[in-house]
Design an enzyme around this catalytic site. Structure first.
Site, short mmCIF file in Angstrom:
data_model
loop_
_atom_site.label_atom_id
_atom_site.label_comp_id
_atom_site.label_asym_id
_atom_site.label_seq_id
_atom_site.Cartn_x
_atom_site.Cartn_y
_atom_site.Cartn_z
N SER A 125 10.48 15.39 45.14
CA SER A 125 10.07 16.56 45.99
C SER A 125 8.69 16.90 46.32
O SER A 125 7.76 16.36 45.49
CB SER A 125 10.58 17.94 45.41
OG SER A 125 10.21 18.98 46.07
N TYR A 150 11.65 23.48 37.69
CA TYR A 150 12.49 22.63 38.73
C TYR A 150 11.31 21.50 39.23
O TYR A 150 11.66 20.29 38.86
CB TYR A 150 12.73 23.60 39.78
CG TYR A 150 13.10 22.43 41.05
CD1 TYR A 150 12.08 22.44 42.10
CD2 TYR A 150 14.30 21.68 40.96
CE1 TYR A 150 12.68 21.66 43.21
CE2 TYR A 150 14.54 20.93 42.19
CZ TYR A 150 13.42 20.77 43.21
OH TYR A 150 13.75 19.87 44.06
N LYS A 154 10.98 17.12 38.41
CA LYS A 154 11.09 16.16 39.42
C LYS A 154 9.77 15.33 39.13
O LYS A 154 9.61 14.02 39.15
CB LYS A 154 10.59 16.68 40.85
CG LYS A 154 11.79 17.53 41.64
CD LYS A 154 13.07 16.41 41.60
CE LYS A 154 14.38 17.19 42.15
NZ LYS A 154 15.39 16.15 42.10
#
Ligand code: WQD
Length: 340
Positions: A125, A150, A154
């Site tokens: 992302s 989160y 990544k």
């Protein structure tokens, strides 16, 4: 026929990639634990492509289950790994859920393929860049300290793959750093399943237009941008899915110079929140109620991709406009809500 495993393959992006893979002649095996989707998506994929993919309900957090799967399936040519949790706010409240789900599962999968000739595509992302110092954002932009667990999963996920590839010469991997996926397949058979109150802009817009939400809250109009609202790079989910097939083909055809590469996947164009609202109204004819409220914590002012690398090396570029994407999102919302 090359066999490709798609983890999280009944999810929003996973289901669109499964459709594109099948249409490109790949034999797809979908793994999903159904925690954030519905088994109906399998039939919907079958209605689009004419062939329901093989499916196994499997939780990739279960080390034994992952080993068991790869013990049965020796002939896997590629894996596209989507299975992960992706709600930024939830990750702040429940970090261990994210570290377990997003990282343990990645380790278990890599443990089972690191000695095999497998092509591995990782769903990463643009959040790894945080607020980039320069726009548009290239792959050379520094990875910034993550604003959420989160986003950190990544960043760490990419490092786990990079370090594994250093000691596993047979393993070939590409990380795709998505910008903002929106829209739905033109058939309206698959799309972003509306589970709970949408955190993301476009599903909130379509639910407001469908009358499920009173009005859209625009998070801040005091950003240093052309209209004061924040800028993002909104990419049609089918364009994004095609980028996954292009990345896979690069690895399967052994065209990569190194066995770990990173690509930004976006349109290369930034749109403000109000421009998205206006484009939605223009492309659908639906008036949208909205109000300006305070900024949302953690949001960056602007993020949009510099797409030279993905255009030139993968030979891929976006085909859909912002209006196309928003019209497809509205068509999907009307299908889900049975609005004529
Ligand atoms: C977009 C813009 C909001 C909702 C997230 C994840 C990121 C990636 C893409 C997975 C922002 C504004 C939003 C609303 C608003 N996901 N907004 N009102 O935050 O750019 O990125 O999705 O990889 O990891 O963080 O997307 O859709 O939440 O917000 O004004 O009700 O819309 O402030 O400017 P975001 P988003």
């Amino acid at each position: 026929m090359k066999k490709i495993v798609v983890t999280g393959g009944l999810g929003y992006i996973g289901s669109h990639v499964t459709v594109e893979l099948q249409e490109q002649g790949y034999d797809v095996v979908v793994l999903d634990n159904l925690s954030n989707t519905s088994i109906d998506v399998l039939d919907n994929i079958g209605r689009i492509t004419g062939k329901k993919p093989e499916f196994e309900q499997l939780d990739v957090r279960n080390k034994q289950a992952v080993a068991g799967f790869f013990g049965k399936h020796h002939d896997v040519d590629g894996i596209i790994h989507f299975a992960a949790s992706k709600a930024v706010g939830e990750s702040v409240e429940n970090p261990l859920l994210y570290y377990e789900n997003n990282l343990n599962s990645l380790v278990y999968i890599l443990q089972n393929i690191q000695d095999k000739q497998v092509s591995f595509i990782f769903s990463s992302s643009c959040t790894v860049y945080g607020q980039a110092d320069e726009l548009p954002i290239t792959e050379q932009a520094p990875v910034k300290p993550a604003e959420s667990p989160y986003g950190n999963t990544k960043q760490v996920g990419e490092e786990i793959i990079r370090d594994t590839c250093k000691v596993a010469p047979n393993l070939k991997a590409i990380a795709l750093r998505y910008f903002n996926p929106i829209g739905a397949h033109k058939s309206a058979e698959i799309g972003e399943l509306p589970l709970g109150v949408p955190q993301n802009l476009v599903p909130y817009i379509t639910q407001t237009a469908a009358g499920l939400r009173e009005e859209l809250s625009v998070f801040g109009d005091d950003y240093p941008t052309r209209d004061g609202t924040a800028i993002r790079d909104y990419i049609h989910v089918v364009d994004l899915a095609k980028a996954h097939v292009a990345a896979l083909q690069r690895l399967i055809e052994d065209k990569a110079e190194t066995n770990y590469e990173v690509f930004n996947v976006g349109t290369g164009t930034g749109s403000t929140v109000l421009e998205v609202v206006n484009a939605f109204e223009k492309s659908t004819g639906q008036k949208l109620n909205y109000k300006i409220v305070d900024r949302r914590a953690g949001d960056v002012t602007a993020a949009y991709a510099q797409t030279d690398k993905v255009n030139k090396i993968l030979g891929w570029k976006t085909e859909y406009s912002l209006e196309d994407s928003l019209a497809s999102a509205w068509k999907w919302e009307k299908k889900v809500r049975r609005i004529s």
